[in-house]
Write a protein that holds these residues in place. Structure first.
Motif, PDB file in Angstrom:
ATOM      1  N   VAL A  81       0.873  -1.164   0.000  1.00 48.68           N
ATOM      2  CA  VAL A  81       0.000   0.000   0.000  1.00 48.68           C
ATOM      3  C   VAL A  81       0.914   1.219   0.000  1.00 48.68           C
ATOM      4  O   VAL A  81       1.753   1.383   0.876  1.00 48.68           O
ATOM      5  CB  VAL A  81      -0.917  -0.003   1.241  1.00 48.68           C
ATOM      6  CG1 VAL A  81      -1.764   1.251   1.283  1.00 48.68           C
ATOM      7  CG2 VAL A  81      -1.781  -1.252   1.252  1.00 48.68           C
ATOM      8  N   THR A  82       0.759   2.054  -1.017  1.00 48.06           N
ATOM      9  CA  THR A  82       1.616   3.224  -1.179  1.00 48.06           C
ATOM     10  C   THR A  82       0.772   4.465  -1.407  1.00 48.06           C
ATOM     11  O   THR A  82      -0.443   4.373  -1.603  1.00 48.06           O
ATOM     12  CB  THR A  82       2.568   3.045  -2.380  1.00 48.06           C
ATOM     13  OG1 THR A  82       1.780   3.046  -3.582  1.00 48.06           O
ATOM     14  CG2 THR A  82       3.368   1.748  -2.277  1.00 48.06           C
ATOM     15  N   SER A  83       1.409   5.615  -1.427  1.00 50.93           N
ATOM     16  CA  SER A  83       0.678   6.860  -1.685  1.00 50.93           C
ATOM     17  C   SER A  83       0.071   6.868  -3.084  1.00 50.93           C
ATOM     18  O   SER A  83      -0.899   7.581  -3.333  1.00 50.93           O
ATOM     19  CB  SER A  83       1.607   8.061  -1.498  1.00 50.93           C
ATOM     20  OG  SER A  83       2.711   7.970  -2.362  1.00 50.93           O
ATOM     21  N   GLU A  84       0.603   6.051  -3.992  1.00 52.11           N
ATOM     22  CA  GLU A  84       0.062   6.010  -5.348  1.00 52.11           C
ATOM     23  C   GLU A  84      -1.281   5.287  -5.431  1.00 52.11           C
ATOM     24  O   GLU A  84      -2.058   5.550  -6.338  1.00 52.11           O
ATOM     25  CB  GLU A  84       1.048   5.332  -6.313  1.00 52.11           C
ATOM     26  CG  GLU A  84       2.249   6.188  -6.681  1.00 52.11           C
ATOM     27  CD  GLU A  84       3.309   6.195  -5.587  1.00 52.11           C
ATOM     28  OE1 GLU A  84       3.484   5.169  -4.904  1.00 52.11           O
ATOM     29  OE2 GLU A  84       3.958   7.243  -5.401  1.00 52.11           O
ATOM     30  N   ASN A  85      -1.564   4.365  -4.505  1.00 50.60           N
ATOM     31  CA  ASN A  85      -2.834   3.636  -4.598  1.00 50.60           C
ATOM     32  C   ASN A  85      -3.783   3.925  -3.428  1.00 50.60           C
ATOM     33  O   ASN A  85      -4.757   3.214  -3.234  1.00 50.60           O
ATOM     34  CB  ASN A  85      -2.611   2.127  -4.789  1.00 50.60           C
ATOM     35  CG  ASN A  85      -1.773   1.490  -3.710  1.00 50.60           C
ATOM     36  OD1 ASN A  85      -1.636   2.026  -2.622  1.00 50.60           O
ATOM     37  ND2 ASN A  85      -1.217   0.336  -4.003  1.00 50.60           N
ATOM     38  N   VAL A  86      -3.525   4.989  -2.677  1.00 51.67           N
ATOM     39  CA  VAL A  86      -4.401   5.409  -1.587  1.00 51.67           C
ATOM     40  C   VAL A  86      -4.768   6.873  -1.816  1.00 51.67           C
ATOM     41  O   VAL A  86      -3.897   7.712  -2.021  1.00 51.67           O
ATOM     42  CB  VAL A  86      -3.703   5.257  -0.216  1.00 51.67           C
ATOM     43  CG1 VAL A  86      -4.505   5.922   0.885  1.00 51.67           C
ATOM     44  CG2 VAL A  86      -3.475   3.795   0.094  1.00 51.67           C
ATOM     45  N   SER A  87      -6.072   7.154  -1.785  1.00 55.64           N
ATOM     46  CA  SER A  87      -6.489   8.544  -1.983  1.00 55.64           C
ATOM     47  C   SER A  87      -6.616   9.306  -0.664  1.00 55.64           C
ATOM     48  O   SER A  87      -6.418  10.506  -0.625  1.00 55.64           O
ATOM     49  CB  SER A  87      -7.802   8.609  -2.758  1.00 55.64           C
ATOM     50  OG  SER A  87      -8.847   8.002  -2.025  1.00 55.64           O
ATOM     51  N   SER A  88      -6.952   8.578   0.434  1.00 54.92           N
ATOM     52  CA  SER A  88      -7.046   9.251   1.726  1.00 54.92           C
ATOM     53  C   SER A  88      -7.022   8.225   2.858  1.00 54.92           C
ATOM     54  O   SER A  88      -7.288   7.049   2.638  1.00 54.92           O
ATOM     55  CB  SER A  88      -8.321  10.083   1.818  1.00 54.92           C
ATOM     56  OG  SER A  88      -9.456   9.251   1.784  1.00 54.92           O
TER      57      SER A  88
END
Length: 112
Positions: A81-88
């Motif tokens: 899980v990275t900032s690229e696949n998490v919106s918030s």
């Protein structure tokens, strides 16, 4: 053309990470005997106990946190899980004793 906010945000994040390393992580690396260097660190949590007690520094695999996130893209079981696949982030929990009886933990993930 961009308005420069992405560059500014990157610089702010880099400054925060540098400050965390300078303030807590570097001293912890020395306390642990120098087996690890800055480049070996991928995750860090700094627990800030109340009343001026000594901060607790957890590094790499010692870091266990729980968050409830909203995905911006599908995430398969086992994928990072990275900032690229998490919106918030909807919630940020304390697991494995992190922050349980202390103030808020400060979590950082190495940029770059």
């Amino acid at each position: 053309m961009t308005d420069g906010t992405e560059d500014a945000a990157g610089s702010i994040g880099e400054n925060i990470i540098e400050s965390m390393f300078t303030t807590w992580v570097d001293a912890e690396l020395i306390r642990r005997g120098g087996a690890l260097t800055r480049t070996d660190i991928s995750k860090a949590v700094i627990e800030l106990p109340p009343f001026g007690a000594t901060p607790i520094v957890r590094l790499n695999d010692e870091v266990v946190l729980q968050a409830r996130a909203v995905g911006s893209a599908p995430i398969a079981k086992g994928d990072p899980v990275t900032s690229e696949n998490v919106s918030s982030l909807e919630a940020f929990g304390r697991e494995a004793g992190i922050g349980g009886r202390f103030g808020l933990g400060r979590e950082c993930e190495r940029l770059g």
